[in-house]
Design a protein around this motif. Structure first.
Motif, PDB file in Angstrom:
ATOM      1  N   ASN A 133      -5.832  -1.704  -1.643  1.00  0.00           N
ATOM      2  CA  ASN A 133      -4.783  -1.909  -2.684  1.00  0.00           C
ATOM      3  C   ASN A 133      -5.304  -1.876  -4.086  1.00  0.00           C
ATOM      4  OD1 ASN A 133      -3.035  -1.837  -0.252  1.00  0.00           O
ATOM      5  ND2 ASN A 133      -2.209  -3.666  -0.672  1.00  0.00           N
ATOM      6  N   GLY A 134      -6.184  -2.979  -4.427  1.00  0.00           N
ATOM      7  CA  GLY A 134      -6.887  -3.260  -5.597  1.00  0.00           C
ATOM      8  C   GLY A 134      -7.373  -1.763  -6.182  1.00  0.00           C
ATOM      9  N   GLU A 135      -7.869  -0.843  -5.001  1.00  0.00           N
ATOM     10  CA  GLU A 135      -8.573   0.378  -5.517  1.00  0.00           C
ATOM     11  C   GLU A 135      -7.511   1.251  -5.937  1.00  0.00           C
ATOM     12  OE1 GLU A 135     -11.491   2.980  -6.574  1.00  0.00           O
ATOM     13  OE2 GLU A 135     -11.580   1.028  -6.215  1.00  0.00           O
ATOM     14  N   LEU A 136      -6.395   1.303  -5.357  1.00  0.00           N
ATOM     15  CA  LEU A 136      -5.241   2.271  -5.536  1.00  0.00           C
ATOM     16  C   LEU A 136      -4.832   1.910  -6.786  1.00  0.00           C
ATOM     17  CD1 LEU A 136      -3.654   2.165  -1.939  1.00  0.00           C
ATOM     18  CD2 LEU A 136      -4.304   4.329  -3.243  1.00  0.00           C
ATOM     19  N   ILE A 137      -4.529   0.695  -7.181  1.00  0.00           N
ATOM     20  CA  ILE A 137      -4.004   0.178  -8.571  1.00  0.00           C
ATOM     21  C   ILE A 137      -4.970   0.532  -9.486  1.00  0.00           C
ATOM     22  CG2 ILE A 137      -3.711  -2.081 -10.121  1.00  0.00           C
ATOM     23  CD1 ILE A 137      -2.688  -3.328  -7.417  1.00  0.00           C
ATOM     24  N   ARG A 138      -6.258   0.534  -9.383  1.00  0.00           N
ATOM     25  CA  ARG A 138      -7.334   0.910 -10.356  1.00  0.00           C
ATOM     26  C   ARG A 138      -7.149   2.489 -10.510  1.00  0.00           C
ATOM     27  NH1 ARG A 138     -11.312   3.578 -10.970  1.00  0.00           N
ATOM     28  NH2 ARG A 138     -11.962   4.144  -8.800  1.00  0.00           N
ATOM     29  N   ASN A 176      -3.080   6.961 -15.208  1.00  0.00           N
ATOM     30  CA  ASN A 176      -2.105   6.557 -16.152  1.00  0.00           C
ATOM     31  C   ASN A 176      -2.695   6.661 -17.707  1.00  0.00           C
ATOM     32  OD1 ASN A 176       0.127   6.458 -14.446  1.00  0.00           O
ATOM     33  ND2 ASN A 176      -0.062   4.095 -14.537  1.00  0.00           N
ATOM     34  N   ALA A 177      -3.844   5.993 -17.802  1.00  0.00           N
ATOM     35  CA  ALA A 177      -4.729   6.172 -18.944  1.00  0.00           C
ATOM     36  C   ALA A 177      -5.045   7.832 -19.342  1.00  0.00           C
ATOM     37  CB  ALA A 177      -5.879   5.269 -18.814  1.00  0.00           C
ATOM     38  N   GLN A 178      -5.208   8.439 -18.124  1.00  0.00           N
ATOM     39  CA  GLN A 178      -5.616   9.835 -18.786  1.00  0.00           C
ATOM     40  C   GLN A 178      -4.365  10.513 -19.122  1.00  0.00           C
ATOM     41  OE1 GLN A 178      -7.404  11.131 -15.029  1.00  0.00           O
ATOM     42  NE2 GLN A 178      -9.491  11.398 -16.318  1.00  0.00           N
ATOM     43  N   ALA A 179      -3.188  10.302 -18.468  1.00  0.00           N
ATOM     44  CA  ALA A 179      -1.939  10.952 -19.026  1.00  0.00           C
ATOM     45  C   ALA A 179      -1.518  10.587 -20.417  1.00  0.00           C
ATOM     46  CB  ALA A 179      -1.013  10.742 -18.034  1.00  0.00           C
ATOM     47  N   GLN A 222       1.032  -1.234   0.066  1.00  0.00           N
ATOM     48  CA  GLN A 222      -0.163   0.036  -0.005  1.00  0.00           C
ATOM     49  C   GLN A 222       0.812   1.275  -0.015  1.00  0.00           C
ATOM     50  OE1 GLN A 222      -2.754   1.393   3.539  1.00  0.00           O
ATOM     51  NE2 GLN A 222      -3.784  -0.046   2.058  1.00  0.00           N
ATOM     52  N   GLU A 223       2.040   1.233   0.783  1.00  0.00           N
ATOM     53  CA  GLU A 223       2.897   2.259   0.803  1.00  0.00           C
ATOM     54  C   GLU A 223       3.190   2.639  -0.649  1.00  0.00           C
ATOM     55  OE1 GLU A 223       3.109   4.821   3.145  1.00  0.00           O
ATOM     56  OE2 GLU A 223       1.578   3.819   3.890  1.00  0.00           O
ATOM     57  N   VAL A 224       3.823   1.487  -1.476  1.00  0.00           N
ATOM     58  CA  VAL A 224       4.652   1.511  -2.432  1.00  0.00           C
ATOM     59  C   VAL A 224       3.683   1.998  -3.665  1.00  0.00           C
ATOM     60  CG1 VAL A 224       5.294   0.050  -4.539  1.00  0.00           C
ATOM     61  CG2 VAL A 224       6.360  -0.354  -2.089  1.00  0.00           C
ATOM     62  N   LEU A 225       2.286   1.698  -3.502  1.00  0.00           N
ATOM     63  CA  LEU A 225       1.112   2.240  -4.421  1.00  0.00           C
ATOM     64  C   LEU A 225       1.070   3.585  -4.276  1.00  0.00           C
ATOM     65  CD1 LEU A 225      -1.250  -0.966  -4.342  1.00  0.00           C
ATOM     66  CD2 LEU A 225       0.221  -0.071  -6.251  1.00  0.00           C
ATOM     67  N   LYS A 226       1.088   3.961  -2.827  1.00  0.00           N
ATOM     68  CA  LYS A 226       0.562   5.475  -2.584  1.00  0.00           C
ATOM     69  C   LYS A 226       1.789   6.314  -2.887  1.00  0.00           C
ATOM     70  CE  LYS A 226      -1.884   4.900   1.695  1.00  0.00           C
ATOM     71  NZ  LYS A 226      -2.108   4.927   3.207  1.00  0.00           N
ATOM     72  N   THR A 227       2.933   5.970  -2.997  1.00  0.00           N
ATOM     73  CA  THR A 227       4.084   6.865  -3.290  1.00  0.00           C
ATOM     74  C   THR A 227       4.566   6.779  -4.766  1.00  0.00           C
ATOM     75  OG1 THR A 227       6.079   4.958  -2.845  1.00  0.00           O
ATOM     76  CG2 THR A 227       5.405   6.590  -1.056  1.00  0.00           C
ATOM     77  N   GLY A 228       4.118   5.696  -5.491  1.00  0.00           N
ATOM     78  CA  GLY A 228       4.028   5.398  -6.831  1.00  0.00           C
ATOM     79  C   GLY A 228       5.693   4.896  -7.238  1.00  0.00           C
ATOM     80  N   SER A 229       6.181   4.217  -6.251  1.00  0.00           N
ATOM     81  CA  SER A 229       7.345   3.536  -6.473  1.00  0.00           C
ATOM     82  C   SER A 229       7.193   2.071  -7.111  1.00  0.00           C
ATOM     83  CB  SER A 229       8.006   3.219  -5.258  1.00  0.00           C
ATOM     84  OG  SER A 229       8.293   4.485  -4.301  1.00  0.00           O
ATOM     85  N   ALA A 230       7.168   2.061  -8.503  1.00  0.00           N
ATOM     86  CA  ALA A 230       6.362   0.758  -9.018  1.00  0.00           C
ATOM     87  C   ALA A 230       7.877   0.040  -9.306  1.00  0.00           C
ATOM     88  CB  ALA A 230       6.124   1.333 -10.532  1.00  0.00           C
TER      89      ALA A 230
END
Length: 154
Positions: free
Chosen positions: A108-113, A119-122, A26-34
């Motif tokens: 986490n699934g919601e964060l991924i969504r 990303n799709a918008q960008a 969850q922290e990785v997803l929040k910070t965007g550290s893919a």
């Protein structure tokens, strides 16, 4: 043979480790550290694989005692052995950890969504910008897009 409480405690320990990994994810997803996600997924997979033999051991203990597998067996076991606080406590701990893991996994699934949507918008924005003809001039400098007139195309 391990006691039922010991097997359930071992399951709870593994689920607790899985919960910790979900929090890290969850922290990785929040910070965007893919970049950290592949190793994290590997660790999560290894942790989940530890659960199967423990669940089998728990169900084996239940079967040896004449009970069904999984929750129905535990419920029946607890009904027949109401004084065994150790099994009851370990089972409650396991159930609480499993509920926490489900909720973390949902979030986490919601964060991924949301990340995928952003990303799709960008990507759409970048693609739309690249379709503009007058974005850069022949000298490589940005130009202002002038409205085209019919006469310009003749």
């Amino acid at each position: 043979m391990p006691a039922l409480a010991d097997v359930i405690a071992a399951e709870a320990d593994v689920v607790s480790a899985f919960v910790a990994l979900l929090k890290e994810e969850q922290e990785v997803l929040k910070t965007g550290s893919a970049d950290a996600l592949p190793a994290l997924v590997d660790r999560k997979t290894a942790t989940v694989q530890q659960l199967a033999p423990l669940t089998a051991a728990r169900n084996g203990e239940l079967a040896r005692a004449g009970f069904a597998a999984d929750r129905p067996g535990i419920d029946a076991w607890l009904a027949k052995n109401p004084g065994d606080r150790n099994v009851r406590q370990q089972w409650q701990k396991l159930q609480a950890l499993a509920a926490e893991a489900r909720e973390l996994n949902r979030v986490n699934g919601e964060l991924i969504r949301l990340r995928m949507h952003n990303n799709a918008q960008a990507l759409e924005t970048l693609l739309a910008a690249s379709q503009r003809q007058d974005l850069y001039g022949a000298d490589g400098q940005a130009t202002q897009a002038a409205p085209r007139r019919i006469i310009d195309s003749a």
